[in-house]
Design a protein around this motif. Sequence first.
Motif: not given
Length: 540
Positions: A165-169, A430-435, A466-472
Motif C-alpha cells: 500500500r506504499r506506506a512509509s510507516d 487526487l486519484c486520477e481513477h476516481c476523482k 477506488c481500488d487503486v487508491c485503497h478508498g482514500t
Amino acid sequence: MAAKQPITDAVAGASFERNEAERRAHELGVPFVELGADAFDREIIAEIPIELMVRHAFLPLARTEDGGLEVALADAGDIANIDAIEGLLNVPLHVRAATASGIEEALRMAGAGERILEEVRRGFEEQAETAVDDDESITLARLATSDDPPIVRLLDTTILNALERRASDIHIETRENAVWIKYRIDGVLYPAIDPIDRRHHDALVSRVKVMSDLDIAEKRVPQDGRFKLNLQSRKVDFRVSIMPSIHGEDAVIRILDKRYLSEEFADLRLDSLGFAGTKLEKMRKYIREPYGMFLVTGPTGSGKTTTLYAALSEIRTEEDKIITIEDPVEYQIDGITQIPVNEKKGLTFARGLRSILRHDPDVIMVGEIRDPETASIAVQSALTGHLVFTTVHANNVFDVIGRLLNMGVETYNFVSALNCVLAQRLVRLLCEHCKEAVEPSQRLLSESGLDAAEVAQHTFYEGVGCDVCHGTGYHGRTVIAELLEMSDHTRELILDRRPVSEIKRHALEQGMNLLRHSALERALAGQTTLQEINKVTFVE
C-alpha cells in the motif's frame, strides 16, 4: 651530473636487457621483436584472459595463416611454458623473443591493469550474488500456509501489506481498551485493520522488540532499533522506535525499502517532484552556482531532503566531489559520499562538516542546521568557494532569516553566502481513477479565502475512493513552494534590519509566488482539493 645518474643507470639497464634478449634469441634461432604500440593486435589480446598472459609472460602478436598464433615470450627457450600455453589456447604457437619489460609495458598499454580490475570486480559481484541467504522470504503464499504463532503472522502480514500500500510507516498505538495498527500513506494515517483487543498488546510490542534486538523487560524508557526482512525476494530495512505511554508502549516502524527508493531516486529530478515553470528555471540556476548556499525550509515531513537529493542528482558528475552529512542516511544515491551522524560516538553535524572540508569537496549537503556552530561552519564553507545545500526548520522563507541570525551568525556573512531560500510543503494528489467534479460549498470557499464569482469558471474535484487508491481518494503527493531570491536590494534590506513585512512586500513586487498561491494553483488545476491545501497552508 649527479641528478642525471639514475636516468643513465636506467637506460644502461634497459640496453643490457635488450642485448641479452637478442643474444638469447640468436642462440635459439628465434626472431627478436621490438614491442611498440603497433606491434600487437588488441582484439586478440582482448580474447585471452589477462591472468594467463601475465602468469606465462607472453604477448599475442598476430594470427598466422595456418590458424596458429604468433606470440612474444620473455624466455623463448622455455619449452615447458610454450607447451603449457599451446595446451591452454589449443592453437599452434609461432614463438618470437622479446624483453620481459617490453612484454609488461605492452600489456600495460593494452589495458591490462583495467582488465584485471574489471575481472576482480566481476568475480566479486558473482560471488556476492551467489552467496547463500538463509532467510526465507515472506510472501503471501508462505503466510497463508505458515505454522508460525498468530502474533508473528499478524506482524508479518501487516508489514507485507504496508509495502503493497506504499506506506512509509507502521504505527502501533495503545489505547485503554484496544490497540490500533495504522499505516502512514502520503503523509496521512489510515487504519490497517480493525482494533485489536488490549490484552494482545504486550505480545505484539514484544515481537517488534525481538525483531529489533531491543530489551523486552524495559518498558519505562524509549528504545530505538532496526531490523531487516526478506519480503517478496528483496531485502527491506526497518527502523523502530518504542515509546512508553500511559496505556502501554507505542511503536513506530519506519519502512526503508532500498530497492524501491533506488528505483524512485535513480532518475530523480526537480520536475518529477512537481516543480515547474519559472520557479523550476530559477532553482536550476541556483543549484548550478559555483559557490554559495541553497537553503530549503519547511516542517518535518515536507520533503526537504528529497528536494535536495533531486538537486544533487541533477548536478552530479564524475568531475565533482559531492559529500553529504545526514541524520540518518535514508536514501542512497550513486556517485555521492554520504556520512551518517552518530552523536553517541561524537560525530555531530559540526564535527562531520569540519572533516568534510578537509576532503576537498565541490558540493556539500548538510542535512539540517540545528545549532550555531553548524550554521557558522556552513556559512563559512559557502563563502570559501563551496556550494552548500542545507535545510532549516522554519515556517516560511522569511522566518529562516531570523532563525539563522538568532543563532549568532554574522549578518553580513550570512546574506553574502545565501543564494536563495526555498520553503515547501507536500499536498496529496487526487486519484486520477476516481476523482469527480464537485461544487464546493460557500462555507468551504469562504474558509479558503475565495470568492465564488472569481472561481466560477474553475472546476473543483474530489476523490470518491477506488481500488487503486485503497478508498482514500488520493494517490501520491506533489510539492508546493515559495522561492526567495537574494537580490542586492533584498540583501540590503536584511543588513539594515528592515521589518519582515517590508522584505516580503519587496519580494512580492519582484514576482515571488507565496506558498498559498502555489497551493491554490494546484487546487484550481484540479490536482488536489481545497480541504487538502487548507491543511498545509494559511489563508492570506
